[in-house]
Write a protein that holds these residues in place. Structure first.
Motif, short mmCIF file in Angstrom:
data_model
loop_
_atom_site.label_atom_id
_atom_site.label_comp_id
_atom_site.label_asym_id
_atom_site.label_seq_id
_atom_site.Cartn_x
_atom_site.Cartn_y
_atom_site.Cartn_z
N LEU A 22 -4.46 7.24 -2.88
CA LEU A 22 -5.04 8.15 -1.89
C LEU A 22 -5.03 7.51 -0.51
CD1 LEU A 22 -8.17 9.46 -3.86
CD2 LEU A 22 -5.90 10.51 -3.71
N THR A 23 -5.29 6.20 -0.44
CA THR A 23 -5.30 5.52 0.86
C THR A 23 -3.91 5.52 1.47
OG1 THR A 23 -4.89 3.28 -0.02
CG2 THR A 23 -7.17 4.04 0.03
N ASP A 24 -2.86 5.43 0.63
CA ASP A 24 -1.48 5.47 1.14
C ASP A 24 -1.24 6.67 2.04
OD1 ASP A 24 -0.55 3.26 -0.22
OD2 ASP A 24 0.09 4.40 -1.96
N ARG A 25 -1.86 7.78 1.67
CA ARG A 25 -1.50 9.06 2.27
C ARG A 25 -2.38 9.45 3.44
NH1 ARG A 25 0.27 8.15 -2.51
NH2 ARG A 25 2.09 9.25 -3.36
N MET A 26 -3.16 8.50 3.94
CA MET A 26 -3.87 8.75 5.20
C MET A 26 -2.90 8.46 6.36
SD MET A 26 -7.80 7.60 4.54
CE MET A 26 -7.47 5.87 4.25
N ASN A 27 -2.85 7.22 6.81
CA ASN A 27 -1.81 6.87 7.78
C ASN A 27 -0.61 6.35 7.00
OD1 ASN A 27 -0.11 5.96 9.75
ND2 ASN A 27 -1.63 4.78 10.86
N TYR A 28 0.28 7.25 6.67
CA TYR A 28 1.44 6.90 5.84
C TYR A 28 2.50 6.13 6.63
CZ TYR A 28 1.85 11.56 7.84
OH TYR A 28 1.76 12.64 8.70
N ASN A 61 -3.96 0.07 1.99
CA ASN A 61 -4.12 -0.54 0.66
C ASN A 61 -4.96 -1.80 0.74
OD1 ASN A 61 -0.63 0.14 -0.21
ND2 ASN A 61 -2.39 1.50 -0.19
N MET A 62 -4.60 -2.72 1.65
CA MET A 62 -5.30 -4.00 1.75
C MET A 62 -6.76 -3.80 2.15
SD MET A 62 -2.95 -5.92 0.75
CE MET A 62 -1.42 -5.14 0.25
N GLY A 63 -7.00 -2.85 3.05
CA GLY A 63 -8.38 -2.57 3.45
C GLY A 63 -9.23 -2.12 2.28
N ILE A 95 12.09 -3.18 7.10
CA ILE A 95 10.74 -3.51 6.63
C ILE A 95 10.47 -2.82 5.29
CG2 ILE A 95 8.28 -3.25 7.10
CD1 ILE A 95 8.90 -3.67 10.05
N TYR A 96 10.93 -1.59 5.15
CA TYR A 96 10.75 -0.88 3.87
C TYR A 96 11.47 -1.60 2.73
CZ TYR A 96 8.53 3.22 5.98
OH TYR A 96 7.67 4.08 6.60
N GLU A 97 12.59 -2.23 3.05
CA GLU A 97 13.30 -3.00 2.03
C GLU A 97 12.47 -4.21 1.60
OE1 GLU A 97 17.16 -3.94 3.50
OE2 GLU A 97 17.77 -1.84 3.66
N ILE A 98 11.73 -4.79 2.54
CA ILE A 98 10.82 -5.89 2.19
C ILE A 98 9.70 -5.37 1.29
CG2 ILE A 98 9.23 -7.63 3.10
CD1 ILE A 98 10.94 -7.63 5.68
N TYR A 99 9.14 -4.20 1.65
CA TYR A 99 8.13 -3.58 0.78
C TYR A 99 8.67 -3.41 -0.63
CZ TYR A 99 5.58 -1.96 5.01
OH TYR A 99 4.88 -1.87 6.19
N GLU A 100 9.91 -2.91 -0.73
CA GLU A 100 10.50 -2.68 -2.05
C GLU A 100 10.55 -3.97 -2.87
OE1 GLU A 100 13.70 0.65 -2.79
OE2 GLU A 100 14.22 -0.47 -0.99
N GLU A 101 10.87 -5.07 -2.22
CA GLU A 101 10.93 -6.35 -2.93
C GLU A 101 9.53 -6.79 -3.39
OE1 GLU A 101 13.34 -8.29 -3.95
OE2 GLU A 101 14.86 -6.88 -3.24
N ILE A 102 8.51 -6.41 -2.63
CA ILE A 102 7.15 -6.83 -2.95
C ILE A 102 6.54 -5.97 -4.05
CG2 ILE A 102 4.80 -7.07 -2.03
CD1 ILE A 102 6.11 -7.62 0.73
N CYS A 103 6.71 -4.64 -3.93
CA CYS A 103 5.98 -3.75 -4.85
C CYS A 103 6.82 -2.65 -5.47
CB CYS A 103 4.79 -3.12 -4.13
SG CYS A 103 5.27 -1.95 -2.83
N ALA A 116 8.04 0.01 -3.90
CA ALA A 116 7.90 1.28 -3.18
C ALA A 116 8.20 1.07 -1.70
CB ALA A 116 6.50 1.86 -3.36
N ARG A 117 8.33 2.18 -0.96
CA ARG A 117 8.73 2.09 0.44
C ARG A 117 7.71 2.72 1.38
NH1 ARG A 117 14.12 1.55 1.63
NH2 ARG A 117 14.08 3.26 3.12
N LEU A 118 7.44 3.98 1.25
CA LEU A 118 6.56 4.69 2.20
C LEU A 118 5.11 4.64 1.73
CD1 LEU A 118 6.42 6.48 4.77
CD2 LEU A 118 6.52 8.45 3.24
N THR A 119 4.82 5.21 0.57
CA THR A 119 3.48 5.14 -0.01
C THR A 119 3.52 4.01 -1.03
OG1 THR A 119 4.16 6.92 -1.51
CG2 THR A 119 2.88 7.53 0.41
N THR A 120 2.98 2.86 -0.65
CA THR A 120 3.31 1.61 -1.33
C THR A 120 2.43 1.29 -2.54
OG1 THR A 120 1.95 0.52 0.35
CG2 THR A 120 4.33 0.52 0.69
N ASN A 121 1.17 1.76 -2.55
CA ASN A 121 0.26 1.42 -3.66
C ASN A 121 0.32 -0.09 -3.93
OD1 ASN A 121 -1.58 1.78 -5.74
ND2 ASN A 121 -0.04 2.37 -7.24
N MET A 122 0.26 -0.87 -2.88
CA MET A 122 0.53 -2.30 -2.95
C MET A 122 -0.74 -3.11 -3.19
SD MET A 122 2.32 -4.68 -0.03
CE MET A 122 3.73 -3.61 0.21
#
Length: 412
Positions: free
Chosen positions: A83-89, A96-98, A158-166, A168-174
């Motif tokens: 749900l937090t992903d979809r506020m400021n997407y 997520n971290m917050g 940067i989205y490719e870095i997200y993909e390597e971490i978790c 996902a790209r836009l809504t990361t659920n990280m």
């Protein structure tokens, strides 16, 4: 019926009639949105116009109808992250971290230093993507498409870095309570190093394209200005407040995730106009790059990426398949069977657009008793009608763009 309860177009009809009787001029009502491409999301502004000039404005939100806060109050704590992903997407990892930090504050969990530094890196990457989107689209709204096309490729990197971490790209659920769900791969660090090498020259070119551009200056200087006093009265935070000359930054005022370990400047403007908001975000990108480099240089040795909290941290999947104890922990965490303290807390982080806060009240059950998201866009959007009063319609578009109103933060 009180005039205040009438729909704006009805109230405006009376104004139009009176104004016409006064001097013979013609006024009109214009619906800007809710599905207009210049509104950057699904929300409406009903404008009373005198030709191209705006006399009155009334915003309307609620077209997304998501009720995230109420949904969250019926979900286990782990299932609230999407749900937090979809506020400021545009900067999902910060959301997520917050949220994870809010739960860690509730549970009294100390996150390892390395995991905190990894969080700082990903949050600053998210801030960069947020500012890339805001400032490049502001260029589009002033008629300059080239800058947008040029720097948007780096958001993808940067989205490719997200993909390597978790994955996902836009809504990361990280992430997870206590850190990350897995350690960062060598490929994630390799892509990060490549980004830090290639992006700065491109961002410098982007700045050169706009900051001294005569047309861009004419469109943005002294347009949509707001004083520091007025900005604080409306509850502004983030780049929009700092552009008005107030150097408030949650990372400095209330450090979290070891931000106190890093040296960085909080950029501020003077006039609070569209141009200052643009320049403050440009400068913040450079500070984010500096923070990321410092985090990499100071990164503690080892491979700690989460705290040792088996009651709240999901065990590795291979352990769940082969160990009864891990299976039990997995079941209890996913089903929300692990008790939480009865408490009432607030935690805030510096989001891409300002103070992103989480007010959490618990009654010891598997779900929040009350959860409220402090969404910076929802708060400063209230000032938009006043900021555009007396401006031209074309000015209203770029004022909205420079505020960086994300519709996902309006309806929660």
């Amino acid at each position: 019926m009180s005039e205040l309860l009438l729909p704006p177009e009805h109230r405006y009809a009376k104004i139009i009639k009176e104004r016409h009787n006064e001097d013979g001029s013609e006024l009109s009502v214009l619906n800007l949105g809710p599905t207009h491409p210049a509104t950057h999301g699904i929300f409406q502004n009903i404008l009373l116009m005198d030709g191209e000039r705006i006399l009155e404005a009334e915003p309307t939100i609620g077209y997304i109808h998501r009720a995230f806060e109420k949904i969250a109050e019926n979900r286990p704590f782990y299932q609230i992250t999407p749900l937090t992903d979809r506020m400021n997407y545009c900067s999902s990892p910060i959301n997520n971290m917050g949220w994870w930090m809010t739960l860690e504050k509730l549970l009294g969990i100390e996150v390892p230093k390395r995991a905190q530094y990894l969080r700082v890196i990903v949050m600053e990457l998210a801030r960069i993507t947020d500012h890339i989107i805001c400032n490049s689209i502001l260029g589009v709204d002033t008629g300059a498409y080239t800058g947008f096309l040029y720097v948007f490729q780096f958001r993808e990197k940067i989205y490719e870095i997200y993909e390597e971490i978790c994955g996902a790209r836009l809504t990361t659920n990280m992430g997870r309570i206590g850190g990350f769900e897995r350690d960062w791969s060598p490929e994630a660090f390799r892509k990060l190093d490549k980004f830090l090498e290639e992006f700065p020259p491109a961002w410098k070119e982007f700045e050169n394209l706009f900051e001294r551009n005569r047309i861009f200056l004419d469109r943005t200087v002294n347009v949509g200005g707001i004083t520091a006093e007025k900005a604080m009265a409306y509850g502004f935070t983030g780049p929009n407040l700092r552009a008005a000359g107030v150097d408030y930054d949650v990372r400095v005022a209330h450090p979290y995730s070891s931000y106190e370990d890093f040296d960085f400047i909080v950029p501020v403007g003077k006039s609070g106009d569209t141009y200052d908001r643009f320049c403050v975000r440009n400068a913040e990108v450079w500070e984010s790059l500096s923070i990321i480099r410092q985090a990499l240089e100071k990164m503690p040795e080892g491979n700690e990426y989460h705290a040792e909290v088996p009651d709240y941290y999901l065990p590795p999947k291979e352990d769940v398949y082969n160990s009864m104890e891990s299976l039990i922990y997995h079941f209890k965490i996913v089903m929300g069977e692990v008790p939480v303290p009865v408490s009432e807390i607030y935690h805030a982080v510096e989001g891409g657009n300002g103070e992103l806060g989480f007010y959490l009240s618990t009654d010891g059950s598997r779900t929040p008793y009350r959860l409220h998201f402090r969404r910076p866009c929802f708060i400063y959007y209230q000032a938009f009608p006043e900021m555009i009063k007396g401006a031209l319609l074309s000015d209203a578009i770029i004022i909205l763009s420079s505020l960086n109103v994300i519709a996902g933060e309006l309806d929660a």
